[in-house]
Scaffold this active site. Structure first.
Site, PDB file in Angstrom:
ATOM      1  N   HIS A 174       5.949 -26.089  12.206  1.00 41.97           N
ATOM      2  CA  HIS A 174       7.411 -26.342  12.330  1.00 41.97           C
ATOM      3  C   HIS A 174       7.625 -27.735  13.244  1.00 41.97           C
ATOM      4  O   HIS A 174       8.522 -28.635  12.513  1.00 41.97           O
ATOM      5  CB  HIS A 174       8.130 -25.403  12.931  1.00 41.97           C
ATOM      6  CG  HIS A 174       8.121 -23.907  12.245  1.00 41.97           C
ATOM      7  ND1 HIS A 174       8.250 -23.650  11.044  1.00 41.97           N
ATOM      8  CD2 HIS A 174       7.990 -22.835  12.588  1.00 41.97           C
ATOM      9  CE1 HIS A 174       7.851 -22.367  10.641  1.00 41.97           C
ATOM     10  NE2 HIS A 174       7.862 -21.720  11.892  1.00 41.97           N
ATOM     11  N   LYS A 214       8.931 -19.347  24.087  1.00 36.87           N
ATOM     12  CA  LYS A 214       9.436 -17.916  23.904  1.00 36.87           C
ATOM     13  C   LYS A 214      10.392 -17.626  25.072  1.00 36.87           C
ATOM     14  O   LYS A 214       9.961 -18.213  26.233  1.00 36.87           O
ATOM     15  CB  LYS A 214       8.925 -16.913  23.432  1.00 36.87           C
ATOM     16  CG  LYS A 214       8.104 -16.820  21.948  1.00 36.87           C
ATOM     17  CD  LYS A 214       8.346 -15.854  21.093  1.00 36.87           C
ATOM     18  CE  LYS A 214       7.567 -16.322  19.616  1.00 36.87           C
ATOM     19  NZ  LYS A 214       8.490 -16.233  18.628  1.00 36.87           N
ATOM     20  N   ARG A 245       0.887  -1.181  -0.233  1.00 35.97           N
ATOM     21  CA  ARG A 245      -0.012  -0.181  -0.050  1.00 35.97           C
ATOM     22  C   ARG A 245       0.837   1.323   0.059  1.00 35.97           C
ATOM     23  O   ARG A 245       0.506   2.324  -0.374  1.00 35.97           O
ATOM     24  CB  ARG A 245      -0.933   0.020   1.246  1.00 35.97           C
ATOM     25  CG  ARG A 245      -2.252  -0.872   0.926  1.00 35.97           C
ATOM     26  CD  ARG A 245      -2.993  -1.013   2.253  1.00 35.97           C
ATOM     27  NE  ARG A 245      -2.365  -1.563   3.384  1.00 35.97           N
ATOM     28  CZ  ARG A 245      -2.900  -2.312   4.342  1.00 35.97           C
ATOM     29  NH1 ARG A 245      -4.022  -2.159   4.641  1.00 35.97           N
ATOM     30  NH2 ARG A 245      -2.082  -2.830   5.136  1.00 35.97           N
ATOM     31  N   LYS A 258      15.711 -25.670   6.255  1.00 32.67           N
ATOM     32  CA  LYS A 258      16.926 -25.691   6.937  1.00 32.67           C
ATOM     33  C   LYS A 258      17.746 -26.832   6.635  1.00 32.67           C
ATOM     34  O   LYS A 258      17.313 -27.972   6.415  1.00 32.67           O
ATOM     35  CB  LYS A 258      16.636 -25.936   8.412  1.00 32.67           C
ATOM     36  CG  LYS A 258      16.034 -24.422   8.956  1.00 32.67           C
ATOM     37  CD  LYS A 258      15.820 -24.454  10.435  1.00 32.67           C
ATOM     38  CE  LYS A 258      14.896 -23.214  10.926  1.00 32.67           C
ATOM     39  NZ  LYS A 258      15.688 -21.992  10.951  1.00 32.67           N
ATOM     40  N   GLU A 274      13.429 -20.622  22.117  1.00 29.90           N
ATOM     41  CA  GLU A 274      13.708 -19.478  21.343  1.00 29.90           C
ATOM     42  C   GLU A 274      14.152 -18.473  22.694  1.00 29.90           C
ATOM     43  O   GLU A 274      13.281 -18.666  23.763  1.00 29.90           O
ATOM     44  CB  GLU A 274      12.619 -18.591  20.677  1.00 29.90           C
ATOM     45  CG  GLU A 274      12.531 -19.298  19.339  1.00 29.90           C
ATOM     46  CD  GLU A 274      11.492 -18.584  18.555  1.00 29.90           C
ATOM     47  OE1 GLU A 274      12.029 -17.804  17.660  1.00 29.90           O
ATOM     48  OE2 GLU A 274       9.960 -18.760  19.138  1.00 29.90           O
TER      49      GLU A 274
HETATM   50  C1  BG6 Z   1       8.399 -18.512  12.715  1.00 29.32           C
HETATM   51  C2  BG6 Z   1       7.577 -17.920  13.914  1.00 29.32           C
HETATM   52  O1  BG6 Z   1       7.629 -19.238  11.978  1.00 29.32           O
HETATM   53  O2  BG6 Z   1       9.532 -19.046  13.046  1.00 29.32           O
HETATM   54  C3  BG6 Z   1       8.401 -17.108  15.026  1.00 29.32           C
HETATM   55  O3  BG6 Z   1       6.529 -17.302  13.445  1.00 29.32           O
HETATM   56  C4  BG6 Z   1       9.670 -18.015  15.165  1.00 29.32           C
HETATM   57  O4  BG6 Z   1       7.665 -16.719  15.851  1.00 29.32           O
HETATM   58  C5  BG6 Z   1      10.348 -18.216  13.740  1.00 29.32           C
HETATM   59  O5  BG6 Z   1      10.427 -16.841  16.016  1.00 29.32           O
HETATM   60  C6  BG6 Z   1      11.466 -19.070  14.476  1.00 29.32           C
HETATM   61  O6  BG6 Z   1      12.494 -19.251  13.167  1.00 29.32           O
HETATM   62  P1  BG6 Z   1      13.669 -19.589  13.454  1.00 29.32           P
HETATM   63  O7  BG6 Z   1      14.304 -19.999  12.018  1.00 29.32           O
HETATM   64  O8  BG6 Z   1      14.698 -18.453  13.892  1.00 29.32           O
HETATM   65  O9  BG6 Z   1      13.906 -20.897  14.290  1.00 29.32           O
END
Ligand code: BG6
Length: 541
Positions: free
Chosen positions: A291, A391, A86, A233, A267
């Site tokens: 994932h 997280k 946009r 990956k 994370e």
């Molecule tokens: C994303 C999520 O799909 O994957 C994020 O939405 C997350 O919340 C991320 O931080 C993690 O990816 P990676 O490659 O850093 O492990």
């Protein structure tokens, strides 16, 4: 509204549209570039349209990866990008914005010459995603690019917008004839046309079906590339290489030798600036449904006959279908959820989830989840798979740990060794990518005392690098027409089928607050209880 025909069972893998992958011989004829694809294969020329180009994903991942691909000669000379958003940018402003992103995130250093050659293929179209005239301008731009940069009518449409725009964009592309339905057996009228869609694909089974249905109305399954960047990956792909290119491990990869598996995606980051999205998503939708179930299917699937699109995806779907969704009434016994409170990460104080930007002070969104899943098939009966993601954990680490059973009899007791730890195989996805095997060894000396030692393989040390960014691999695969590392419709829907009962049970609980865990710790106490109840413990990776 979900069309009536979509309410029913998950589509079978035998559904025609899911199986329009050609026979190997045929494919060589229509796509010779795929044969012998190696590190240096160059993608065919194409124009890539990125919807939502002003967003974070483009600047952090897409544009830097495309630049790196271009600089390693993976992209054809006329490769072009048309950004759509946009913002009222000119081509020049768009290029300046993208240069900043590439300078900040690409692996290849930017020089003026390199940038000029890359930027000459960057164009911009401004407009709302529901504005018809925007699609007219886009169509005209695409024609121009085809003519002037010889992209041969090949088009890759990338949806990097918030998911709420997906259906509008897909419908508009179809209505304005910007994409045509194609399959492998019919020569396309102009060039190939593909749709790349970012996760999340829906936020439950019903909405995933609705989106998949909308896509299937416009293009065929063989044109849809659902991105799950974990599949890009290197180390995730290496998990398949490890299992199926070595004779040693596969014979013990089953209930007779494996005690259980632990899959951890931790994370240290919090929600960053994605509060609005995360409030709606939470850890289950954001990480586990996509994932983590991908990781699970890769370590648990049967060997595919060949490493190609549907052969691999058939096996992944088969194993996902054998996963028993945690039964409604007992969801509490199979899951543990939590939310981070203020704490310390790498010595710095960080706020709690409820204090983050765009987060409701009364939020009950989970930032941590642990789940126990069982796979009801011949290979995995009674072997639990424990998954956890969160997280603000102490560090960033993704790993799959395969814990083997104890030896049936220990003959070294008289010599002072009363116990040995069972073998543990760890596939480290990130960081410090590698594989390690824990086993018992004799301590040097005159007695038969044993100790646990490790045999390590480190990607970096062996190959000099841990490989390219996942997006590089996936973008090039989409351009080459290789769907192996993309999620198929039934895969995504089966994953939701596993997750939906958990979400429903949690919703029915109507809690006013979740168990808290201090930032920088490994999750709420209930997570430990979940696994300790079975006489096992979480690894501290
Ligand atoms: C994303 C999520 O799909 O994957 C994020 O939405 C997350 O919340 C991320 O931080 C993690 O990816 P990676 O490659 O850093 O492990």
């Amino acid at each position: 509204m979900i069309p009536a025909e979509l309410i029913g069972d998950i589509p079978a893998t035998s559904d025609h549209d899911l199986h329009d992958e050609p026979h190997a011989m045929f494919e060589q004829i229509v796509n010779p570039l795929r044969e012998g694809m190696t590190q240096i294969a160059t993608a065919p020329p194409c124009a890539m349209v990125i919807f939502g180009v002003s967003g974070d994903l483009t600047s952090r991942k897409l544009m830097p990866s495309l630049y790196d691909l271009a600089m390693t000669s993976r992209l054809a000379e006329g490769f072009s990008i048309i950004g759509v958003s946009r913002r009222e940018w000119t081509d020049e402003q768009f290029r300046d914005e993208m240069r900043r992103a590439v300078e900040a995130h690409a692996r290849t250093p930017v020089t003026q010459d390199r940038w000029d050659s890359f930027a000459s293929g960057l164009f911009y179209v401004s407009g709302n995603f529901d504005d018809e005239s925007m699609y007219e301008r886009l169509g005209a731009r695409l024609d121009e690019v085809d003519r002037e940069r010889r992209t041969e009518g090949n088009r890759l449409f990338y949806l990097a917008t918030p998911p709420s725009f997906y259906i509008t964009i897909i419908n508009s592309l179809g209505e304005r004839d910007l994409v045509e339905r194609q399959d492998f057996y019919r020569a396309p009228k102009i060039g190939w046309m593909r749709l790349v869609v970012e996760k999340p694909i829906g936020n439950d089974l019903a909405s995933a079906r609705e989106l998949n249905h909308a896509m299937s109305e416009v293009v065929s399954e063989s044109q849809i590339y659902r991105i799950d960047h974990y599949l890009g990956k290197e180390t995730v792909q290496n998990a398949m290489a490890f299992r199926f290119a070595n004779v040693l491990f596969e014979p013990v990869w089953n209930r007779h030798y494996v005690d259980h598996m632990q899959i951890t995606v931790a994370e240290s980051l919090g929600v960053e600036n994605r509060g609005t999205y995360y409030e709606e998503a939470g850890a289950v939708r954001d990480m586990l449904q996509s994932h983590m179930l991908q990781l699970l299917s890769i370590v648990a699937m049967e060997p595919p006959a060949v490493f190609r699109g549907n052969a691999v995806r058939d096996e992944k779907v088969k194993v996902l279908r054998s996963v028993i969704p945690p039964p409604g009434a007992t969801v509490k016994d199979f899951t543990a959820r939590g939310q981070y409170a203020a704490g310390f990460i790498e010595g710095k104080t960080v706020p709690g989830y409820r204090q983050e930007e765009d987060i409701a002070p009364t939020s009950t969104t989970e930032t941590f989840v642990a789940m126990k899943l069982n796979i009801d098939n011949w290979r995995w009966a009674d072997v639990p798979f424990y998954l956890r993601t969160g997280k603000r954990m102490p560090r960033r680490v993704t790993e799959i740990a395969i814990q083997f059973q104890r030896v049936p009899h220990l003959m070294f007791q008289a010599a002072g060794t009363t116990d040995v730890e069972p073998n543990l195989l760890t596939l480290r996805i990130q960081p410090d990518e590698g594989i390690s095997l824990r086993f018992a060894a004799k301590i040097p000396g005159t007695t038969m005392e044993l100790r646990t030692v490790r045999m390590d393989f480190a990607y970096g040390a062996s190959f000099g690098s841990a490989g390219a960014d996942a997006y590089e691999r996936l973008l090039i695969d989409a351009m080459m027409g290789d769907q192996t590392l993309f999620a198929r419709r039934d895969e995504v829907e089966t994953a939701w089928h596993i997750i939906d009962p958990v979400l429903a049970a949690w919703q029915a609980e109507e809690v006013t607050g979740l168990p808290l865990y201090e930032a920088g710790t490994w999750g709420p106490e209930k997570s430990d209880a979940l696994i300790e109840r079975d006489g096992r413990v979480w690894r501290r990776p």
